[in-house]
Design a protein around this motif. Structure first.
Motif, short mmCIF file in Angstrom:
data_model
loop_
_atom_site.label_atom_id
_atom_site.label_comp_id
_atom_site.label_asym_id
_atom_site.label_seq_id
_atom_site.Cartn_x
_atom_site.Cartn_y
_atom_site.Cartn_z
N GLY A 227 37.90 44.89 30.31
CA GLY A 227 38.99 44.08 29.77
C GLY A 227 38.45 42.91 28.97
O GLY A 227 37.34 42.95 28.45
N ASN A 228 39.22 41.84 28.85
CA ASN A 228 38.82 40.65 28.11
C ASN A 228 38.41 39.55 29.08
O ASN A 228 39.22 39.10 29.88
N PHE A 229 37.16 39.12 28.99
CA PHE A 229 36.74 37.99 29.82
C PHE A 229 37.07 36.69 29.10
O PHE A 229 37.91 35.91 29.56
N ALA A 230 36.46 36.45 27.97
CA ALA A 230 36.74 35.24 27.19
C ALA A 230 37.40 35.64 25.88
O ALA A 230 36.72 36.05 24.94
N SER A 231 38.71 35.58 25.85
CA SER A 231 39.43 36.00 24.65
C SER A 231 40.88 35.56 24.77
O SER A 231 41.39 35.33 25.86
N ILE A 277 36.95 41.12 40.84
CA ILE A 277 38.14 40.26 40.82
C ILE A 277 38.68 40.16 39.40
O ILE A 277 37.93 40.27 38.43
N PRO A 278 39.99 39.94 39.25
CA PRO A 278 40.54 39.66 37.92
C PRO A 278 40.38 38.19 37.56
O PRO A 278 40.45 37.31 38.42
N VAL A 279 40.17 37.94 36.27
CA VAL A 279 40.08 36.58 35.73
C VAL A 279 41.10 36.47 34.61
O VAL A 279 41.24 37.37 33.78
N ILE A 280 41.84 35.36 34.59
CA ILE A 280 42.92 35.18 33.62
C ILE A 280 42.50 34.20 32.54
O ILE A 280 41.96 33.12 32.82
#
Length: 331
Positions: A227-231, A277-280
């Protein structure tokens, strides 16, 4: 541009481990290159590299569909930045064939972990010299996994495997905005598995995708997309379906952090534990105060002040998406 707070809540996940790696999907420019976010000309200022280098990273893939956005100058600028100003190795883009033939290996207590990285394409097709500088796994003209590319990747993986104990391949593949791997991804993962690759970490979809262990004789841990970590992007292409548009745009704000504990014994890697874990990607209603928030720290205040809260990006959505896609054994 909220550089003083952006990584504060996630930096601890990069510390006290042996190797942290990921995908750097933007050119790091130099004094001669203008910053740009338009079209196929992505170029970040050096301070973005400075910000990333504060994290405890050991190696970054620099190959993806944006790797050729600024041509040879951009490729060399990114490589030079990380080589000269950080302790972070890069893999996937190279100064020349000699550079490409040098194995990227990190020794951890006598266990040698080797890295390769590939992309299925670049937005600006790579021809001539660029083809050697950019690790593609498909022909840039035909878009197919030709024998030329099969043979080159076989040779590169085999050489790395002969000189290391564990082989990790980072891959930019598939299509954007999907929640499941497509056939290209499944086929290439199977190809790498048969070559003896131990871990595959994928990117490009901008959405999280499943984690799986594949293979019969040899087992390969595959992250189809982190997915997108920093975006952050609130304006995705029109998908023709309002509900799907909301789901994908909300999912675009979510990435994965995953910690893998392995044991290497008797010439074989064994997975001991996986924790994901998910990061938002948080930003407020004025598109300001950017910050990366681990899900267990995503408080009511963060949730309800996020610009996309009124569009359905809430804790329930995040939790449901995560559990729908990531099997319990990998959480």
């Amino acid at each position: 541009y909220n550089k003083d707070i952006y990584f504060n809540k996630v930096s601890k996940y990069f510390e006290n481990d042996d190797i942290t790696f990921g995908n750097m999907e933007v050119i790091i420019g130099n004094d001669n290159m203008d910053t740009s976010i338009k079209g196929y000309s992505l170029c970040a200022p050096e301070y973005i590299g400075d910000l990333v280098s504060k994290l405890d990273l050991q190696i970054l893939s620099t190959v993806n569909n944006h790797a050729n956005d600024r041509g040879i100058e951009g490729i060399k600028s990114s490589i030079a930045y990380f080589k000269n100003k950080t302790n972070i190795l890069t893999v996937g883009t190279y100064n020349d064939n000699t550079d490409r033939n040098m194995n990227r290996i990190i020794d951890v207590n006598g266990v040698k972990v080797g890295f390769l990285a590939y992309t299925n394409r670049t937005n600006k097709p790579a021809f001539g010299t660029n083809r050697d500088m950019i690790a593609l796994f498909k022909d840039p003209i035909t878009g197919t996994f030709t024998k030329e590319y099969q043979d080159r990747i076989t040779n590169e993986v085999t050489n790395l495997k002969n000189n290391s104990d564990i082989v990790v391949v980072m891959v930019h593949w598939g299509r954007e905005y999907l929640f499941e791997p497509n056939q290209e991804m499944l086929d290439f993962a199977n190809f790498l598995n048969k070559l003896g690759v131990d871990i595959i970490v994928g990117s490009h979809s901008h959405t999280i995708q499943p984690i799986d262990i594949i293979g019969d004789e040899h087992k390969t841990l595959v992250y189809y997309s982190m997915g997108n970590f920093a975006s952050q992007d609130n304006l995705l292409p029109n998908m023709g379906d309002a509900a799907l548009q909301r789901k994908v745009t909300n999912a675009y704000q979510i990435g994965l952090l995953s910690k893998v504990k392995v044991k290497y014994e008797n010439n074989k890697m064994e997975i001991v534990d996986i924790n994901t874990i998910p990061v938002i990607n948080y930003y407020d209603k004025n598109i300001n105060n950017f910050e990366l928030i681990p899900f267990n720290e995503y408080t009511d205040n963060y949730e309800k002040s996020h610009r996309r809260y009124n569009y359905g990006l809430n804790r329930t959505f995040i939790d449901n998406l995560f559990n729908e896609i990531i099997d319990k054994e990998y959480q």
